[in-house]
Enzyme design. Structure first.
Site, mmCIF file in Angstrom:
data_model
loop_
_atom_site.group_PDB
_atom_site.id
_atom_site.type_symbol
_atom_site.label_atom_id
_atom_site.label_comp_id
_atom_site.label_asym_id
_atom_site.label_seq_id
_atom_site.Cartn_x
_atom_site.Cartn_y
_atom_site.Cartn_z
ATOM 1 C CG LEU A 65 -1.972 -1.185 1.174
ATOM 2 C CD1 LEU A 65 -2.916 -1.116 2.372
ATOM 3 C CD2 LEU A 65 -2.788 -1.234 -0.118
ATOM 4 C CE LYS A 66 4.579 0.864 -4.725
ATOM 5 N NZ LYS A 66 3.531 -0.092 -5.131
ATOM 6 C CB ILE A 70 2.481 13.459 9.262
ATOM 7 C CG1 ILE A 70 1.105 13.007 9.755
ATOM 8 C CG2 ILE A 70 2.363 14.723 8.415
ATOM 9 C CD1 ILE A 70 0.457 13.984 10.726
ATOM 10 N NE ARG A 184 6.864 -8.889 -17.623
ATOM 11 C CZ ARG A 184 6.290 -8.550 -16.464
ATOM 12 N NH1 ARG A 184 6.638 -9.156 -15.347
ATOM 13 N NH2 ARG A 184 5.358 -7.638 -16.411
ATOM 14 C CD GLN A 193 7.380 -4.044 -14.560
ATOM 15 O OE1 GLN A 193 8.138 -3.064 -14.508
ATOM 16 N NE2 GLN A 193 6.629 -4.406 -13.551
ATOM 17 N NE ARG A 214 1.637 -6.617 -16.250
ATOM 18 C CZ ARG A 214 2.111 -5.441 -16.602
ATOM 19 N NH1 ARG A 214 1.514 -4.750 -17.551
ATOM 20 N NH2 ARG A 214 3.176 -4.945 -16.009
HETATM 21 O O1 C5P Z 1 2.552 -7.842 -13.913
HETATM 22 P P1 C5P Z 1 3.898 -7.497 -13.358
HETATM 23 O O2 C5P Z 1 4.781 -8.697 -13.135
HETATM 24 O O3 C5P Z 1 4.588 -6.403 -14.126
HETATM 25 O O4 C5P Z 1 3.568 -6.920 -11.896
HETATM 26 C C1 C5P Z 1 4.561 -6.324 -11.089
HETATM 27 C C2 C5P Z 1 3.945 -5.827 -9.833
HETATM 28 O O5 C5P Z 1 4.949 -5.164 -9.071
HETATM 29 C C3 C5P Z 1 2.819 -4.815 -10.022
HETATM 30 O O6 C5P Z 1 1.879 -5.014 -8.984
HETATM 31 C C4 C5P Z 1 3.498 -3.484 -9.858
HETATM 32 O O7 C5P Z 1 2.635 -2.495 -9.352
HETATM 33 C C5 C5P Z 1 4.573 -3.804 -8.827
HETATM 34 N N1 C5P Z 1 5.720 -2.899 -8.837
HETATM 35 C C6 C5P Z 1 6.518 -2.712 -9.963
HETATM 36 N N2 C5P Z 1 7.572 -1.838 -9.909
HETATM 37 C C7 C5P Z 1 7.841 -1.179 -8.778
HETATM 38 C C8 C5P Z 1 7.053 -1.378 -7.644
HETATM 39 C C9 C5P Z 1 5.981 -2.260 -7.710
HETATM 40 O O8 C5P Z 1 6.277 -3.326 -10.987
HETATM 41 N N3 C5P Z 1 8.885 -0.384 -8.710
#
Ligand code: C5P
Length: 234
Positions: A65-66, A70, A184, A193, A214
């Site tokens: 949830l990043k 404050i 990947r 990505q 994905r």
């Molecule tokens: O589908 P995919 O493998 O690209 O999903 C990567 C997940 O990691 C997503 O939920 C994305 O929001 C998260 N994420 C990212 N890069 C970041 C931080 C989080 O891809 N720097």
């Protein structure tokens, strides 16, 4: 040295719009996957019950949830998050050392708290884009700087792209967690990505956990795809 089983190193990102769909995916993948990421899209749609539903299947949750606010508000949000029993939670490192220290302190006072990760610079930032926000350093320097700051403040680790993982390990050693998205397998599409690595490369570079979405959820055979990822890192 941390010993994490290969199966436990894979976190599948449940980037789906409804809790029902998330639960369906978690059930389907549960023979191979024991760790799921719940992010903003899913949590905003389904709330705490979404996390409870996945935990009820016996799986671990990374609650992505990043938080960025404050110090007092972040600490309160983390206390609420911890009640959902996720294994990992995260906050933005840019919230600053005072906020990070308060977050780390707050979690340490709880029984079996989740590990606290700091998000450094989002991978969607180019150096140009970063400059526009007033940050003068490039992203590589900022990531190192924020990682040091977060670890000094008591965070358990960081979220880092495959491009940064090795550098952070070399710079700061083994005793902190690195969670790496942007992974990947060779057989999958890159989608949006840009800075990617294969599961094996990410683990070899020093990631403790990899986040994959994905390539698994969009695969014609998701369970088989998840198995292949685990095999690759075994
Ligand atoms: O589908 P995919 O493998 O690209 O999903 C990567 C997940 O990691 C997503 O939920 C994305 O929001 C998260 N994420 C990212 N890069 C970041 C931080 C989080 O891809 N720097």
């Amino acid at each position: 040295m941390k010993t994490i089983k290969p199966k436990d190193r894979l976190i599948v990102a449940l980037d789906v719009p409804s809790p029902a769909e998330a639960k369906k995916w978690a059930k389907k993948l549960s023979p191979t996957v024991g760790f799921f990421k719940v992010g903003l899209e899913l949590f905003t749609a389904g709330g705490p019950e979404t996390v409870a539903g996945i935990r009820a299947l016996g799986a671990d949750v990374f609650l992505d949830l990043k938080f960025f606010d404050i110090p007092n508000t972040m600490a309160g949000a983390l206390k609420s998050a911890a009640k959902l029993k996720p294994s990992l939670v995260n906050v933005h490192a840019l919230a600053g050392p005072e906020a990070l220290a308060k977050c780390a302190e707050t979690l340490k006072q709880l029984k079996n708290p989740p590990k606290l990760l700091a998000v450094t610079i989002l991978t969607s930032f180019s150096n140009e884009e970063l400059k526009k926000t007033g940050v003068k350093h490039g992203s590589a320097k900022m990531v190192s700087h924020l990682c040091r700051m977060a670890l000094d403040a008591g965070a358990d680790g960081v979220v880092a792209s495959p491009l940064e993982t090795k550098k952070l390990r070399d710079e700061f050693g083994e005793k902190f967690l690195i969670v790496t998205p942007g992974v990947r397998p060779e057989w999958s599409a890159k989608n949006d990505q840009k800075r990617v690595a294969t599961p094996r490369e990410a683990i070899d570079d020093g990631a403790d956990y990899i986040v994959v979405g994905r390539p698994i959820l969009s695969s014609p055979n998701p369970l088989e795809a998840a198995k292949k990822v685990v095999e690759e890192i075994s």
